[in-house]
Structure formats: structure tokens, C-alpha cells
Design a protein around this motif. Structure first.
Motif, PDB file in Angstrom:
ATOM      1  N   UNK A  51       0.792  -1.222   0.000  1.00  0.00           N
ATOM      2  CA  UNK A  51       0.000   0.000   0.000  1.00  0.00           C
ATOM      3  C   UNK A  51       0.824   1.270   0.000  1.00  0.00           C
ATOM      4  N   UNK A  52       2.139   1.157   0.196  1.00  0.00           N
ATOM      5  CA  UNK A  52       2.984   2.352   0.173  1.00  0.00           C
ATOM      6  C   UNK A  52       2.962   2.985  -1.215  1.00  0.00           C
ATOM      7  N   UNK A  53       2.854   4.271  -1.216  1.00  0.00           N
ATOM      8  CA  UNK A  53       3.016   5.028  -2.455  1.00  0.00           C
ATOM      9  C   UNK A  53       3.987   6.160  -2.167  1.00  0.00           C
ATOM     10  N   UNK A  54       4.485   6.775  -3.212  1.00  0.00           N
ATOM     11  CA  UNK A  54       5.365   7.925  -2.991  1.00  0.00           C
ATOM     12  C   UNK A  54       4.638   8.972  -2.168  1.00  0.00           C
ATOM     13  N   UNK A  58       5.880  10.301   1.486  1.00  0.00           N
ATOM     14  CA  UNK A  58       6.309  11.690   1.666  1.00  0.00           C
ATOM     15  C   UNK A  58       5.388  12.416   2.649  1.00  0.00           C
ATOM     16  N   UNK A  59       4.102  12.053   2.634  1.00  0.00           N
ATOM     17  CA  UNK A  59       3.166  12.679   3.571  1.00  0.00           C
ATOM     18  C   UNK A  59       3.456  12.243   5.002  1.00  0.00           C
ATOM     19  N   UNK A  60       3.660  10.932   5.188  1.00  0.00           N
ATOM     20  CA  UNK A  60       3.913  10.418   6.536  1.00  0.00           C
ATOM     21  C   UNK A  60       5.206  10.977   7.122  1.00  0.00           C
ATOM     22  N   UNK A  61       6.208  11.166   6.278  1.00  0.00           N
ATOM     23  CA  UNK A  61       7.508  11.640   6.764  1.00  0.00           C
ATOM     24  C   UNK A  61       7.636  13.149   6.702  1.00  0.00           C
ATOM     25  N   UNK A  62       6.657  13.783   6.090  1.00  0.00           N
ATOM     26  CA  UNK A  62       6.684  15.237   5.952  1.00  0.00           C
ATOM     27  C   UNK A  62       7.909  15.714   5.164  1.00  0.00           C
ATOM     28  N   UNK A  63       8.188  15.007   4.074  1.00  0.00           N
ATOM     29  CA  UNK A  63       9.249  15.450   3.165  1.00  0.00           C
ATOM     30  C   UNK A  63       8.606  15.789   1.821  1.00  0.00           C
ATOM     31  N   UNK A  87      14.935   5.168  -0.099  1.00  0.00           N
ATOM     32  CA  UNK A  87      15.708   6.113   0.707  1.00  0.00           C
ATOM     33  C   UNK A  87      14.757   7.178   1.228  1.00  0.00           C
ATOM     34  N   UNK A  88      14.728   7.378   2.520  1.00  0.00           N
ATOM     35  CA  UNK A  88      13.817   8.388   3.078  1.00  0.00           C
ATOM     36  C   UNK A  88      14.524   9.550   3.740  1.00  0.00           C
ATOM     37  N   UNK A  89      15.821   9.510   3.781  1.00  0.00           N
ATOM     38  CA  UNK A  89      16.571  10.690   4.194  1.00  0.00           C
ATOM     39  C   UNK A  89      17.987  10.546   3.655  1.00  0.00           C
TER      40      UNK A  89
END
Ligand code: NAG
Ligand code: NAG
Length: 93
Positions: A51-54, A58-63, A87-89
């Protein structure tokens, strides 16, 4: 007078060589800056879940989506698969 003492004439003779070396070095660093991709270091990864989408990531991580796509240059957002490492950061230098 010693043979190794540098005279003004010697200095005049080597100066163009020194300038050439300096300008070559500068040219090389300019070429490096343009020709090579910036180096990317990923400091935090996330294994994609069902279920993950870009957008959800990005919304969950606030990026921003722009930052996310910059740190995931090869990611196809319409094709995320479960357990894919995202990669999330990271830092770009
Ligand atoms: C991304 O994946 C979709 C679905 O597999 C595909 O249709 C599309 O061409 C891909 N886009 C890129 C840029 O690879
Ligand atoms: C990314 O890493 C930096 C430096 O470690 C940190 O300050 C920042 O809070 C992190 N951002 C996210 C969204 O994890």
C-alpha cells in the motif's frame, strides 16, 4: 654566486608555466563540477510495505516529493514493490 640562486630572469621564465598549471587545475575543477553527478548519501531507508506510495511516504515523513525523488533517483513511483528499499533521508553534496 651559487648556481641554484634564482634570478629574476629565471622567475620570468617559469611564471608562464606556473600560470598554465594553475589555470589547468581550475579548468579541471570546473569540469568536475559540471560533468559529475552530485554524490548522494542515503542516511535512512524504509522497506516498502503493502500500500505504500510515494505520496503516502512523503506525507507520513513530511518530506517534499522533490526531495524524495532526488534521494531516490531510480525509483518509479508507479511501480513500488513490497520490501523495496526506499531512501527516506539523505544528504546531497
Ligand atoms: C514505471 O512503471 C510503470 C508500470 O510498470 C511503467 O508503465 C512506466 O513506464 C515506468 N516508468 C518509468 C519512467 O520507468
Ligand atoms: C534527516 O536527517 C537529518 C540529519 O540527520 C535530520 O536532521 C532530519 O530530521 C531527518 N529528516 C527526516 C525526515 O527523517
Amino acid at each position: 654566486m651559487s648556481k641554484t640562486t634564482m634570478t629574476l630572469l629565471d622567475l620570468v621564465r617559469i611564471l608562464p608555466v606556473l600560470l598554465l598549471v594553475v589555470s589547468m587545475a581550475e579548468g579541471g575543477s570546473i569540469a568536475l563540477g559540471i560533468g559529475f553527478p552530485k554524490s548522494l548519501v542515503c542516511t535512512r531507508v524504509h522497506g516498502a510495505e503493502s500500500g505504500d506510495t510515494c505520496f503516502s511516504i512523503t506525507t507520513a515523513l513530511n518530506i517534499t516529493p522533490e526531495f524524495f525523488s532526488t534521494i531516490n533517483p531510480n525509483l518509479n513511483c508507479s511501480n513500488i514493490f513490497v520490501s523495496e528499499w526506499l531512501c527516506i533521508n539523505g544528504t546531497i553534496s
